[in-house]
Design an enzyme around this catalytic site. Sequence first.
Site, short mmCIF file in Angstrom:
data_model
loop_
_atom_site.label_atom_id
_atom_site.label_comp_id
_atom_site.label_asym_id
_atom_site.label_seq_id
_atom_site.Cartn_x
_atom_site.Cartn_y
_atom_site.Cartn_z
N TYR A 12 40.85 26.90 6.99
CA TYR A 12 40.65 26.82 5.54
C TYR A 12 41.93 26.35 4.80
N ASN A 33 42.56 25.73 18.12
CA ASN A 33 41.63 26.03 19.22
C ASN A 33 40.19 26.13 18.74
N LEU A 34 39.96 25.85 17.45
CA LEU A 34 38.62 25.84 16.85
C LEU A 34 37.91 27.19 16.96
N LYS A 85 42.40 36.63 11.25
CA LYS A 85 42.68 37.21 9.93
C LYS A 85 41.68 38.25 9.45
N SER A 125 51.42 37.21 4.48
CA SER A 125 50.34 37.70 3.63
C SER A 125 50.85 38.84 2.75
N TYR A 149 46.03 43.93 11.42
CA TYR A 149 46.26 42.53 11.01
C TYR A 149 47.58 42.41 10.24
N LYS A 153 51.39 40.41 10.97
CA LYS A 153 52.13 39.53 10.06
C LYS A 153 53.56 40.03 9.89
N ASN A 179 45.35 36.18 -2.63
CA ASN A 179 43.95 36.00 -2.21
C ASN A 179 43.50 34.54 -2.38
N ARG A 292 35.39 50.38 -0.14
CA ARG A 292 35.63 49.96 1.24
C ARG A 292 36.91 50.65 1.72
N GLY A 294 40.41 51.50 3.01
CA GLY A 294 41.61 50.67 3.11
C GLY A 294 41.86 49.79 1.90
N ASP A 295 40.87 49.67 0.99
CA ASP A 295 41.07 48.83 -0.20
C ASP A 295 41.96 49.54 -1.23
P1 NAD Z 1 41.30 30.17 9.13
O1 NAD Z 1 40.71 31.09 10.13
O2 NAD Z 1 40.39 29.33 8.33
O3 NAD Z 1 42.36 29.21 9.85
C1 NAD Z 1 43.12 29.60 10.96
C2 NAD Z 1 42.95 28.52 12.02
O4 NAD Z 1 43.73 28.88 13.16
C3 NAD Z 1 41.51 28.35 12.49
O5 NAD Z 1 41.16 27.00 12.42
C4 NAD Z 1 41.52 28.85 13.92
O6 NAD Z 1 40.59 28.15 14.72
C5 NAD Z 1 42.96 28.61 14.33
N1 NAD Z 1 43.49 29.50 15.37
C6 NAD Z 1 43.43 30.84 15.43
N2 NAD Z 1 44.07 31.29 16.52
C7 NAD Z 1 44.55 30.20 17.17
C8 NAD Z 1 45.29 30.01 18.35
N3 NAD Z 1 45.65 31.03 19.12
N4 NAD Z 1 45.63 28.76 18.71
C9 NAD Z 1 45.25 27.69 17.95
N5 NAD Z 1 44.54 27.82 16.83
C10 NAD Z 1 44.19 29.05 16.43
O7 NAD Z 1 42.24 31.04 8.19
P2 NAD Z 1 43.00 30.64 6.85
O8 NAD Z 1 42.38 31.42 5.74
O9 NAD Z 1 43.13 29.18 6.74
O10 NAD Z 1 44.40 31.32 7.15
C11 NAD Z 1 45.50 30.57 7.65
C12 NAD Z 1 46.67 31.51 7.87
O11 NAD Z 1 47.00 32.15 6.64
C13 NAD Z 1 46.37 32.64 8.86
O12 NAD Z 1 47.54 32.87 9.63
C14 NAD Z 1 46.09 33.83 7.98
O13 NAD Z 1 46.41 35.03 8.62
C15 NAD Z 1 47.01 33.55 6.80
N6 NAD Z 1 46.55 34.17 5.55
C16 NAD Z 1 45.27 33.98 5.14
C17 NAD Z 1 44.81 34.60 3.97
C18 NAD Z 1 43.38 34.45 3.54
O14 NAD Z 1 42.88 35.37 2.87
N7 NAD Z 1 42.68 33.37 3.86
C19 NAD Z 1 45.70 35.37 3.21
C20 NAD Z 1 47.01 35.52 3.65
C21 NAD Z 1 47.43 34.92 4.84
C1 WQD Z 2 38.72 41.28 -2.77
C2 WQD Z 2 38.06 42.31 -3.69
C3 WQD Z 2 37.05 44.12 -2.47
C4 WQD Z 2 33.97 41.66 -0.55
C5 WQD Z 2 41.88 40.44 2.24
C6 WQD Z 2 42.83 40.90 3.30
C7 WQD Z 2 44.20 40.36 3.00
C8 WQD Z 2 44.19 38.84 2.78
C9 WQD Z 2 43.14 38.43 1.81
C10 WQD Z 2 44.76 37.70 4.82
C11 WQD Z 2 38.32 43.75 -3.24
C12 WQD Z 2 36.00 43.32 -3.21
C13 WQD Z 2 35.04 42.09 -1.30
C14 WQD Z 2 32.65 42.09 -0.89
C15 WQD Z 2 33.58 43.33 -2.73
N1 WQD Z 2 43.89 38.13 3.99
N2 WQD Z 2 34.85 42.90 -2.38
N3 WQD Z 2 32.52 42.91 -1.98
O1 WQD Z 2 40.63 42.84 0.65
O2 WQD Z 2 41.97 41.86 -1.28
O3 WQD Z 2 42.30 40.98 0.99
O4 WQD Z 2 41.88 39.01 2.19
O5 WQD Z 2 45.95 37.88 4.84
O6 WQD Z 2 44.97 40.69 4.12
O7 WQD Z 2 42.86 42.31 3.32
O8 WQD Z 2 40.20 40.47 -0.17
O9 WQD Z 2 38.21 39.13 -0.66
O10 WQD Z 2 38.02 41.05 0.98
O11 WQD Z 2 38.34 41.54 -1.44
O12 WQD Z 2 33.39 44.09 -3.69
O13 WQD Z 2 31.65 41.77 -0.23
O14 WQD Z 2 36.64 42.13 -3.62
O15 WQD Z 2 36.75 45.48 -2.50
O16 WQD Z 2 38.43 44.52 -4.41
P1 WQD Z 2 41.27 41.66 0.02
P2 WQD Z 2 38.63 40.49 -0.26
#
Ligand code: NAD
Ligand code: WQD
Length: 337
Positions: A12, A33-34, A85, A125, A149, A153, A179, A292, A294-295
């Site tokens: 993403y 690795n998809l 993630k 994160s 998770y 990080k 987020n 939920r 942990g929230d």
């Molecule tokens: P995503 O899952 O869409 O993208 C991660 C990609 O990494 C995927 O395409 C997956 O196939 C690939 N991948 C996973 N493990 C792999 C491996 N061992 N080798 C090769 N490829 C691998 O997630 P995203 O939302 O794009 O997140 C990207 C990064 O940002 C992640 O490290 C995630 O932890 C971090 N992050 C995401 C969020 C979020 O809420 N989306 C928030 C904070 C941090």
């Molecule tokens: C947002 C708000 C929920 C879903 C997570 C990870 C964090 C980071 C981002 C990677 C909260 C509420 C959610 C639903 C709901 N990822 N909610 N109904 O929990 O803030 O963060 O994603 O690093 O590590 O913990 O994001 O989008 O899950 O929730 O009411 O079906 O929406 O309670 O208040 P969060 P979220």
Amino acid sequence: MNKVLVTGGTGYIGSHTVVKLLSAGMEVLVLDNLSNSSKEVVGRIEKLSGKSLQFFEGDIRDRALLRSIFERHSCNSVIHFAGLKAVGESEEQPLKYFDNNVAGSIVLFEEMIRARIHTLIFSSSATVYGDPGYACYQESTPLSPMNTYGRTKLMVEDILRDLKKANPEMQIALLRYFNPVGAHESGDIGEHPFGVPNNLMPFISQVAVGTREKLMIYGGDYSTPDGTGLRDYIHVEDLGAGHLAALHSLSENNSLITVNLGTGHPYSVLDMVHAFEKASGKKIPYEIIGRRPGDLPEYYADPALAKKVLGWEAKLGIDRMCADTWRWQQQNPQGYS
Ligand code: NAD
Ligand code: WQD
């Protein structure tokens, strides 16, 4: 020319960032690795940027593959998005997360050092902060993640802080995303999680498009203005721009940068529902259920350091976040499949 290896580049946030890197004239290699993305993304990225990239289907834990990529292509930097993630899954299968996110990162860093690649951006994160007892997180806020998770990080952050001490020539940016939401404004790339979405925005948009019946809101009794949780949602296009700013900043400073990437403006779950209804013209049925585990009730970024250090700030507001997500969802109701 700047040649960047992007791990997780079909995911993403990675896919949106790769479009920006290519559009800025950089050469891009993607290793993914998809496990949570589709190869279809590669063609979409190339169409949007008008440039081609080199795609390697493989794992960051595959040392031989990394070595051959670095030997055959003279990369000067790595943007490391690859990771798992899902918070709930990380609690159920901790070893899978430590292996993929921590052990995988170690293999990547070892091979980078072997290939004398010194510039790295790591996807961290806001989860690393845990629950400090207040809602506005600065980079100096104590680090104490509340789930597996988040601990993966923080472990990688710690590894990189030690690596920088041992290898002062390294230039490292730790970007702590809040987020991420939204999609490219073309509607051609966006977020489509496999299975039931864990995160709010994909769930709302799947309700709007008719794939899911109603949104379950986790908790309506928080001490927030409308009783639902508050978060700092940031447009994925702003995040992508933050990575370009970080690459630029690292090219000028031989340092370790740690910054929050957020807007500083929190919105509630109901704010997001109402903004999405406005953007889509669809009613989003919802039911308020229990909290939920942990929230937290509320957290958001202090984005001042990112502005000072990177010259970056988020530009896109809640209406664009919802309009772009809706365009992507409508054009791709089944995601990339
Ligand atoms: P995503 O899952 O869409 O993208 C991660 C990609 O990494 C995927 O395409 C997956 O196939 C690939 N991948 C996973 N493990 C792999 C491996 N061992 N080798 C090769 N490829 C691998 O997630 P995203 O939302 O794009 O997140 C990207 C990064 O940002 C992640 O490290 C995630 O932890 C971090 N992050 C995401 C969020 C979020 O809420 N989306 C928030 C904070 C941090
Ligand atoms: C947002 C708000 C929920 C879903 C997570 C990870 C964090 C980071 C981002 C990677 C909260 C509420 C959610 C639903 C709901 N990822 N909610 N109904 O929990 O803030 O963060 O994603 O690093 O590590 O913990 O994001 O989008 O899950 O929730 O009411 O079906 O929406 O309670 O208040 P969060 P979220």
